[in-house]
Design a protein around this motif. Structure first.
Motif, PDB file in Angstrom:
ATOM      1  N   GLY A 155      -0.099   5.794   2.971  1.00 15.43           N
ATOM      2  CA  GLY A 155      -0.499   4.430   2.643  1.00 15.43           C
ATOM      3  C   GLY A 155      -0.193   3.456   3.758  1.00 15.43           C
ATOM      4  O   GLY A 155      -0.999   2.568   4.069  1.00 15.43           O
ATOM      5  N   GLY A 163       3.070  10.224   0.445  1.00 17.12           N
ATOM      6  CA  GLY A 163       2.167   9.176  -0.005  1.00 17.12           C
ATOM      7  C   GLY A 163       2.484   7.834   0.626  1.00 17.12           C
ATOM      8  O   GLY A 163       1.584   7.094   1.039  1.00 17.12           O
ATOM      9  N   TRP A 193       0.481   4.186  -2.857  1.00 14.90           N
ATOM     10  CA  TRP A 193       0.223   5.572  -2.473  1.00 14.90           C
ATOM     11  C   TRP A 193       1.407   6.478  -2.770  1.00 14.90           C
ATOM     12  O   TRP A 193       1.242   7.682  -2.965  1.00 14.90           O
ATOM     13  N   SER A 214       0.860   7.714  -6.326  1.00 17.94           N
ATOM     14  CA  SER A 214      -0.157   8.768  -6.336  1.00 17.94           C
ATOM     15  C   SER A 214       0.377  10.036  -5.689  1.00 17.94           C
ATOM     16  O   SER A 214       0.116  11.152  -6.153  1.00 17.94           O
ATOM     17  N   GLY A 248      -4.633  13.361   1.475  1.00 17.03           N
ATOM     18  CA  GLY A 248      -4.950  11.942   1.340  1.00 17.03           C
ATOM     19  C   GLY A 248      -5.823  11.427   2.467  1.00 17.03           C
ATOM     20  O   GLY A 248      -6.800  10.702   2.236  1.00 17.03           O
ATOM     21  N   LYS A 255       0.831  -1.208   0.000  1.00 21.97           N
ATOM     22  CA  LYS A 255       0.000   0.000   0.000  1.00 21.97           C
ATOM     23  C   LYS A 255       0.864   1.255   0.000  1.00 21.97           C
ATOM     24  O   LYS A 255       0.497   2.271  -0.616  1.00 21.97           O
TER      25      LYS A 255
END
Length: 255
Positions: free
Chosen positions: A240, A236, A15, A18, A160, A11
């Motif tokens: 995540g 990110g 992330w 992104s 986020g 994860k």
């Protein structure tokens, strides 16, 4: 334990990608607004809001976002070729918006219903608006405004986490028949404008004034982008990892 660590790592990597998109766009937009003499507090709020809108569209509605991106790229390139001596960014953005609306109208109802672009983009807008004042408070308290990568990292994490909180509510609020009908054209137009503006800034950044030997003032936007990418990756990855550690699953809301 090993399985948990592998999920956290997976994860974090997703992330991080992104976050890199968000961080690069955010850093460039923030520096552009500051160059245009926008107040720092307003620049941070606008940058986080616009970045949240654009990146959430890519994150949740990739097909529509790609359509808008292609429209924006083709519009910007065509404008710079056809009107090389007529630098009017507002005209360029207006053309990109109209063409984005047209391109977005070609998406099928099923594609719009499955991706719900307006809900995704609206969630990014809300997340950016809420995160902006918090981000300004953190940045102003620690004098980080000129340090691009930590500002981008903090922005990615804040937006986020707010996105995660808002997504399940906005998908319900922005899933009406009218929202589904307008979602494709509206989001495609917004993405086209964002991408066209990026290409315009890049073009302006490399313009020089031959008789004076000056570099465009927008060169600072390009200089800030790599550090924004770095900060976005860090922020990110952290976001995540925290989602996985806390056991928050977004897949049930983004589909």
């Amino acid at each position: 334990m090993l399985d948990k660590l592998s999920r956290i790592l997976g994860k974090s990597i997703v992330w991080a990608f992104s976050g890199a998109l968000f961080g690069g766009f955010f850093a460039g937009m923030l520096n552009f607004l500051l160059i245009e003499d926008i107040a720092p507090w307003l620049a941070l709020i606008l940058a986080s809001t616009l970045s949240g809108m654009v990146i959430s569209a890519f994150f949740g509605s990739m097909l529509v976002a790609l359509g808008g991106s292609l429209t924006g790229i083709l519009t910007a390139i065509s404008y710079q070729i056809l009107f090389a001596d007529f630098h009017q960014p507002l005209l360029l953005l207006g053309i990109a918006l109209v063409l984005g609306f047209v391109a977005g109208s070609f998406f099928t109802k099923r594609e719009i219903r499955d991706s719900q672009p307006l809900a995704q983009t609206g969630t990014g807008l809300m997340a950016g608006l809420v995160s902006g004042p918090i981000l300004y408070f953190i940045v102003s308290s620690s004098s980080l405004l000129d340090n691009h990568w930590p500002v981008s990292a903090i922005a990615v994490s804040l937006v986020g986490l707010c996105y995660v909180y808002f997504i399940k509510h906005s998908l319900t609020l922005l899933s009406s028949p009218m929202a589904l009908k307008l979602g494709g054209p509206l989001v495609c137009g917004v993405i086209a404008v964002a991408v066209a503006s990026v290409f315009w800034i890049i073009g302006e950044s490399y313009l020089t004034v031959p008789e004076l030997g000056q570099i465009s003032r927008y060169q600072g936007v390009l200089d800030a982008t790599p550090l924004g990418l770095l900060g976005g990756v860090i922020g990110g990855a952290f976001g995540g990892a925290m989602l996985e550690i806390l056991g928050i699953r977004m897949e049930q809301h983004i589909s």
